[in-house]
Each structure stands twice: as C-alpha cells, then as structure tokens.
Design a protein around this motif. Sequence first.
Motif, PDB file in Angstrom:
ATOM      1  N   PHE A 175       7.158   6.925 -14.479  1.00 37.36           N
ATOM      2  CA  PHE A 175       8.477   6.387 -14.833  1.00 37.36           C
ATOM      3  C   PHE A 175       9.579   7.141 -14.096  1.00 37.36           C
ATOM      4  O   PHE A 175      10.461   6.538 -13.474  1.00 37.36           O
ATOM      5  CB  PHE A 175       8.658   6.506 -16.347  1.00 37.36           C
ATOM      6  CG  PHE A 175       9.963   5.984 -16.880  1.00 37.36           C
ATOM      7  CD1 PHE A 175      10.163   4.634 -17.070  1.00 37.36           C
ATOM      8  CD2 PHE A 175      10.996   6.853 -17.220  1.00 37.36           C
ATOM      9  CE1 PHE A 175      11.362   4.145 -17.592  1.00 37.36           C
ATOM     10  CE2 PHE A 175      12.193   6.387 -17.731  1.00 37.36           C
ATOM     11  CZ  PHE A 175      12.368   5.027 -17.923  1.00 37.36           C
ATOM     12  N   ARG A 176       9.512   8.451 -14.121  1.00 41.94           N
ATOM     13  CA  ARG A 176      10.534   9.270 -13.482  1.00 41.94           C
ATOM     14  C   ARG A 176      10.495   9.119 -11.961  1.00 41.94           C
ATOM     15  O   ARG A 176      11.550   9.063 -11.314  1.00 41.94           O
ATOM     16  CB  ARG A 176      10.362  10.735 -13.864  1.00 41.94           C
ATOM     17  CG  ARG A 176      10.606  11.022 -15.343  1.00 41.94           C
ATOM     18  CD  ARG A 176      10.639  12.522 -15.614  1.00 41.94           C
ATOM     19  NE  ARG A 176      11.788  13.130 -14.949  1.00 41.94           N
ATOM     20  CZ  ARG A 176      13.012  13.190 -15.466  1.00 41.94           C
ATOM     21  NH1 ARG A 176      13.266  12.644 -16.633  1.00 41.94           N
ATOM     22  NH2 ARG A 176      13.995  13.780 -14.809  1.00 41.94           N
ATOM     23  N   ILE A 177       9.310   9.030 -11.385  1.00 40.54           N
ATOM     24  CA  ILE A 177       9.194   8.893  -9.930  1.00 40.54           C
ATOM     25  C   ILE A 177       9.845   7.594  -9.453  1.00 40.54           C
ATOM     26  O   ILE A 177      10.582   7.571  -8.462  1.00 40.54           O
ATOM     27  CB  ILE A 177       7.714   8.944  -9.510  1.00 40.54           C
ATOM     28  CG1 ILE A 177       7.171  10.374  -9.660  1.00 40.54           C
ATOM     29  CG2 ILE A 177       7.537   8.478  -8.067  1.00 40.54           C
ATOM     30  CD1 ILE A 177       5.673  10.488  -9.508  1.00 40.54           C
TER      31      ILE A 177
ATOM     32  N   LEU B 291      13.499  -1.708  -8.661  1.00 39.79           N
ATOM     33  CA  LEU B 291      12.820  -0.463  -9.017  1.00 39.79           C
ATOM     34  C   LEU B 291      13.101  -0.083 -10.475  1.00 39.79           C
ATOM     35  O   LEU B 291      12.206   0.386 -11.186  1.00 39.79           O
ATOM     36  CB  LEU B 291      13.260   0.660  -8.085  1.00 39.79           C
ATOM     37  CG  LEU B 291      12.747   0.546  -6.643  1.00 39.79           C
ATOM     38  CD1 LEU B 291      13.472   1.555  -5.739  1.00 39.79           C
ATOM     39  CD2 LEU B 291      11.241   0.759  -6.579  1.00 39.79           C
ATOM     40  N   VAL B 292      14.328  -0.276 -10.913  1.00 40.03           N
ATOM     41  CA  VAL B 292      14.659   0.010 -12.306  1.00 40.03           C
ATOM     42  C   VAL B 292      13.825  -0.866 -13.237  1.00 40.03           C
ATOM     43  O   VAL B 292      13.225  -0.387 -14.214  1.00 40.03           O
ATOM     44  CB  VAL B 292      16.159  -0.198 -12.560  1.00 40.03           C
ATOM     45  CG1 VAL B 292      16.459  -0.196 -14.067  1.00 40.03           C
ATOM     46  CG2 VAL B 292      16.977   0.882 -11.869  1.00 40.03           C
ATOM     47  N   GLN B 293      13.775  -2.153 -12.938  1.00 43.69           N
ATOM     48  CA  GLN B 293      13.003  -3.056 -13.793  1.00 43.69           C
ATOM     49  C   GLN B 293      11.525  -2.726 -13.761  1.00 43.69           C
ATOM     50  O   GLN B 293      10.816  -2.822 -14.779  1.00 43.69           O
ATOM     51  CB  GLN B 293      13.265  -4.505 -13.391  1.00 43.69           C
ATOM     52  CG  GLN B 293      14.695  -4.956 -13.644  1.00 43.69           C
ATOM     53  CD  GLN B 293      14.870  -6.461 -13.563  1.00 43.69           C
ATOM     54  OE1 GLN B 293      13.946  -7.218 -13.811  1.00 43.69           O
ATOM     55  NE2 GLN B 293      16.085  -6.891 -13.232  1.00 43.69           N
ATOM     56  N   GLN B 294      11.022  -2.324 -12.596  1.00 45.16           N
ATOM     57  CA  GLN B 294       9.622  -1.929 -12.484  1.00 45.16           C
ATOM     58  C   GLN B 294       9.325  -0.708 -13.337  1.00 45.16           C
ATOM     59  O   GLN B 294       8.269  -0.614 -13.971  1.00 45.16           O
ATOM     60  CB  GLN B 294       9.265  -1.635 -11.023  1.00 45.16           C
ATOM     61  CG  GLN B 294       8.933  -2.865 -10.205  1.00 45.16           C
ATOM     62  CD  GLN B 294       7.712  -3.586 -10.744  1.00 45.16           C
ATOM     63  OE1 GLN B 294       7.821  -4.617 -11.418  1.00 45.16           O
ATOM     64  NE2 GLN B 294       6.539  -3.052 -10.473  1.00 45.16           N
ATOM     65  N   ALA B 295      10.239   0.247 -13.337  1.00 46.38           N
ATOM     66  CA  ALA B 295      10.023   1.461 -14.133  1.00 46.38           C
ATOM     67  C   ALA B 295       9.875   1.118 -15.604  1.00 46.38           C
ATOM     68  O   ALA B 295       8.943   1.570 -16.288  1.00 46.38           O
ATOM     69  CB  ALA B 295      11.174   2.437 -13.914  1.00 46.38           C
TER      70      ALA B 295
ATOM     71  N   GLY C  71      17.444   6.366 -18.175  1.00 47.41           N
ATOM     72  CA  GLY C  71      16.020   6.680 -18.108  1.00 47.41           C
ATOM     73  C   GLY C  71      15.719   8.115 -17.742  1.00 47.41           C
ATOM     74  O   GLY C  71      14.758   8.709 -18.249  1.00 47.41           O
ATOM     75  N   LEU C  72      16.540   8.704 -16.864  1.00 52.10           N
ATOM     76  CA  LEU C  72      16.308  10.074 -16.421  1.00 52.10           C
ATOM     77  C   LEU C  72      16.998  11.104 -17.305  1.00 52.10           C
ATOM     78  O   LEU C  72      16.813  12.308 -17.120  1.00 52.10           O
ATOM     79  CB  LEU C  72      16.762  10.243 -14.969  1.00 52.10           C
ATOM     80  CG  LEU C  72      15.959   9.482 -13.911  1.00 52.10           C
ATOM     81  CD1 LEU C  72      16.507   9.773 -12.517  1.00 52.10           C
ATOM     82  CD2 LEU C  72      14.474   9.845 -13.984  1.00 52.10           C
ATOM     83  N   GLY C  73      17.792  10.631 -18.244  1.00 46.80           N
ATOM     84  CA  GLY C  73      18.433  11.555 -19.172  1.00 46.80           C
ATOM     85  C   GLY C  73      19.549  12.366 -18.548  1.00 46.80           C
ATOM     86  O   GLY C  73      19.617  13.589 -18.734  1.00 46.80           O
ATOM     87  N   TYR C  74      20.456  11.691 -17.822  1.00 47.26           N
ATOM     88  CA  TYR C  74      21.624  12.395 -17.286  1.00 47.26           C
ATOM     89  C   TYR C  74      22.368  13.083 -18.433  1.00 47.26           C
ATOM     90  O   TYR C  74      22.444  12.563 -19.550  1.00 47.26           O
ATOM     91  CB  TYR C  74      22.590  11.404 -16.638  1.00 47.26           C
ATOM     92  CG  TYR C  74      22.241  10.930 -15.246  1.00 47.26           C
ATOM     93  CD1 TYR C  74      20.939  10.952 -14.766  1.00 47.26           C
ATOM     94  CD2 TYR C  74      23.236  10.447 -14.399  1.00 47.26           C
ATOM     95  CE1 TYR C  74      20.641  10.492 -13.489  1.00 47.26           C
ATOM     96  CE2 TYR C  74      22.949   9.980 -13.127  1.00 47.26           C
ATOM     97  CZ  TYR C  74      21.639  10.000 -12.674  1.00 47.26           C
ATOM     98  OH  TYR C  74      21.342   9.548 -11.415  1.00 47.26           O
TER      99      TYR C  74
ATOM    100  N   ARG D  73       9.177  -1.807 -16.896  1.00 45.74           N
ATOM    101  CA  ARG D  73       8.120  -2.788 -17.162  1.00 45.74           C
ATOM    102  C   ARG D  73       6.718  -2.196 -17.022  1.00 45.74           C
ATOM    103  O   ARG D  73       5.807  -2.590 -17.752  1.00 45.74           O
ATOM    104  CB  ARG D  73       8.286  -3.977 -16.211  1.00 45.74           C
ATOM    105  CG  ARG D  73       7.232  -5.060 -16.356  1.00 45.74           C
ATOM    106  CD  ARG D  73       7.616  -6.287 -15.546  1.00 45.74           C
ATOM    107  NE  ARG D  73       8.641  -7.059 -16.215  1.00 45.74           N
ATOM    108  CZ  ARG D  73       9.590  -7.755 -15.606  1.00 45.74           C
ATOM    109  NH1 ARG D  73       9.672  -7.754 -14.297  1.00 45.74           N
ATOM    110  NH2 ARG D  73      10.471  -8.433 -16.303  1.00 45.74           N
ATOM    111  N   SER D  74       6.549  -1.277 -16.092  1.00 46.16           N
ATOM    112  CA  SER D  74       5.194  -0.832 -15.759  1.00 46.16           C
ATOM    113  C   SER D  74       4.852   0.563 -16.254  1.00 46.16           C
ATOM    114  O   SER D  74       3.689   0.968 -16.185  1.00 46.16           O
ATOM    115  CB  SER D  74       4.995  -0.879 -14.240  1.00 46.16           C
ATOM    116  OG  SER D  74       5.870   0.042 -13.586  1.00 46.16           O
ATOM    117  N   SER D  75       5.814   1.316 -16.737  1.00 46.31           N
ATOM    118  CA  SER D  75       5.554   2.695 -17.137  1.00 46.31           C
ATOM    119  C   SER D  75       6.225   3.003 -18.476  1.00 46.31           C
ATOM    120  O   SER D  75       7.237   2.399 -18.832  1.00 46.31           O
ATOM    121  CB  SER D  75       6.083   3.671 -16.077  1.00 46.31           C
ATOM    122  OG  SER D  75       5.623   3.346 -14.787  1.00 46.31           O
ATOM    123  N   ALA D  76       5.661   3.959 -19.172  1.00 45.93           N
ATOM    124  CA  ALA D  76       6.264   4.394 -20.430  1.00 45.93           C
ATOM    125  C   ALA D  76       7.380   5.384 -20.134  1.00 45.93           C
ATOM    126  O   ALA D  76       7.241   6.254 -19.269  1.00 45.93           O
ATOM    127  CB  ALA D  76       5.210   5.048 -21.320  1.00 45.93           C
ATOM    128  N   ALA D  77       8.490   5.228 -20.844  1.00 44.56           N
ATOM    129  CA  ALA D  77       9.629   6.119 -20.627  1.00 44.56           C
ATOM    130  C   ALA D  77       9.210   7.573 -20.800  1.00 44.56           C
ATOM    131  O   ALA D  77       8.507   7.923 -21.741  1.00 44.56           O
ATOM    132  CB  ALA D  77      10.757   5.773 -21.596  1.00 44.56           C
TER     133      ALA D  77
END
Length: 367
Positions: free
Chosen positions: A155-157, A140-144, A189-192, A146-150
């Motif tokens: 991307f967040r979903i 799922l991390v790699q998909q985020a 990616g989520l900005g912790y 690879r397939s979505s813009a940060a």
Amino acid sequence: MEILWFLIAMGLLAGAIGPFALRRRGGVRQVAPGSPDAADPAAYGFLLQEELDIRLPGPDQDLLDVLDVVQGTQDWRAAAQLLAGTPKEGEVRWQRVQAFAGAASLELQQRPGVGGAWLRAWRAESPKDAGGAAVHAEFLVQQAWRSSAAGTDDFRIILEEARTVCGEAALLAPGDPVPYLTELAVARGLGYTHEQFDQVWAKVIDRAPEHMGAHLAALHYWCEKWHGSREEADHFATTAAARAPRGSLLAALPLFAVYEHLPEVNLVQGFYQSAVVTKAVEGALFAVHAARQDDPLLAHVRHMLVLFLVRQERWAEAMHQLVRVDGHVGALPWTLEGDPAAVYAVYRALAVAGYEANGGSPATLRQ
C-alpha cells in the motif's frame, strides 16, 4: 457502518422493499409481491436497478462517449483530447480524471496484466501530457486502496509512487489543482502530519478556493477514522460552509461531516431528527436550491440528501431529489457499498413507499 442494520432490517427481507410496501397514510408496511397496493418506483420513471449507472454521480455524455471509444479501441488519444479541452478550474476536470483512472483500475482488476493497457500506452507515448500524468497519479491511488490493505508495505509503495507522479503532473500543468487533489488522498493513506497536509491544502485552495471536490477529499483526512477527530472534521466543514459565497455547494459540507461520523449502530432514538443532523440537512437543501443547476457536484449533494431525508422520513423531499438524480449512482453514500445500485434501489423504494403511504402519487410529484 450504521447502514448495515438498516439493510438487514429492510433490504435483506425483500431485496427491494418498494414492491412490498402498502400505501397507508402515516406509515409503511409490507404486502405481498404484485399486490395492487404495492408502491412501484417505475411509475415515477425510475430506471430498473440493473440499468443504473454506477460510474458517475450524474450525466456527462461527453465523458461516457470517450470512455466507450477508449475502452473499445484501447487508444488513449480521445481521452487526452477531452481532458485537454476541459478547463483546469472547476469540478469537471477532477471528475473526469477520476473516471478515466477508475476505468483503467477496474479493467486491470478484471484482466490482470492486460487491462488498462491504454493508460500505460498513454504515459509511454506522451509522457509530457498533463492529462495522462494526472490520470496515472489517480490510477495509482485507486490501485492502492483497491488492491492492498491500508498500512501494508505494498500500500505504501504504491502511494509513494503516486506522490511522485502527482509532482510530475503538477509540473506539467501549473495552476491545475487536480494533482494536489490527488495528493490529498496520498496524504491520508501515508499519514501526513497536520503540517504536511496543510502545505498540500494551501496549494489546492490557492488554485481553487471553492472547489467542492477538494473540500470533500480534505474532509476525509480530518475525520476521526483517519488523522483528525469528530471536532476537527466538524470545524473544517462548518468553517468552509460559513465562508462559502451564495450559490456554492460548500454549504452542504457539514452534512458530509455528519455522514463520516455516523455511529456503527445507532442506539439513540430520534438521532436523525436531532438538531445536529437537521441543521446539516437544512444547510445542504439550502445549498442545492441556491446552486447552479449545471454544477457538476450538485448530484453528489442530492445523493447524500436522499439517504438522510429517507432516514428522517421526509418522503416528499427525498422524492424531489430522486427524480433529479435517478439513473446514476456513482456517488457517496452508495459507492462505499459492495453493490451501489442495490443499496440505492432500497432507499428509492422506501422513499416511494413512504411518499405514497402519506398520500403522494406520480401525479402530485412536482418535477
């Protein structure tokens, strides 16, 4: 990245510089293809560019054999068996989880809606399998990425789902640092917040305090382009290196911090000969010399050293790294490029040309 000017000046002129470089003491200049003076990487036993394996940084034949079986049969059981037999401690489990996740993600990209069916079957048929959960979270991390813009909703979903699966994987394998390593990428990616990130990091180092892969993942978070700064990244890397016991590759971490903050365009003459860069390179060379030769992260450090040693025109030292990693290029810095094998081949050709321009030959290169 600063590598662009390098490739424009070098790589794009010839595709691969090595066949055009004249052996001349003290320098490298271009000659016609096929010239008897052309430096030839093949003379050192190096593989052709099209034969380079971009999946892994170094050899792991058990993993490659299982990947062939899984992708050929679409049966996940061989992957589950390999991960079940891979110790939780150490670096190998993390690399294998990443490799299985990457294979499924790439399959899905190549065959939307169909590719990676073996991973979906793995999770459906064995939901309590810790290895399957860990691979699913990393997938799922790699998909985020690879397939979505940060920063986008998609991307967040995807990363929110990855965080949930990380939690499931952690419950299924107490003591395994891998689910928390995966969450480090989610955190980036989520900005912790720094406090939230530190909570995850504490769980990682409680389970694997000297895990090089974990430190590389954490370093990304602390970099200027994400949620830290050049100073914070440097502090994180140098502190880890200072605390590292002899034989640990953590002594090479400052070199990765330097790489993460390379200028987009280098306007400083002698930048790669500067004290900061030289100190980081020397630390990485020390780490490589002191490390166990079977350390699974050793190839990662060697690949990074190739880039810096070539830019420092330390040709012989670059060649000593190349003869130990050639064949596999699935590591930084090459994997950030569109064609990792091509970029690696350019640096390799430069190393060969520079080595021969200063009197080196296959006969003088110590294996």
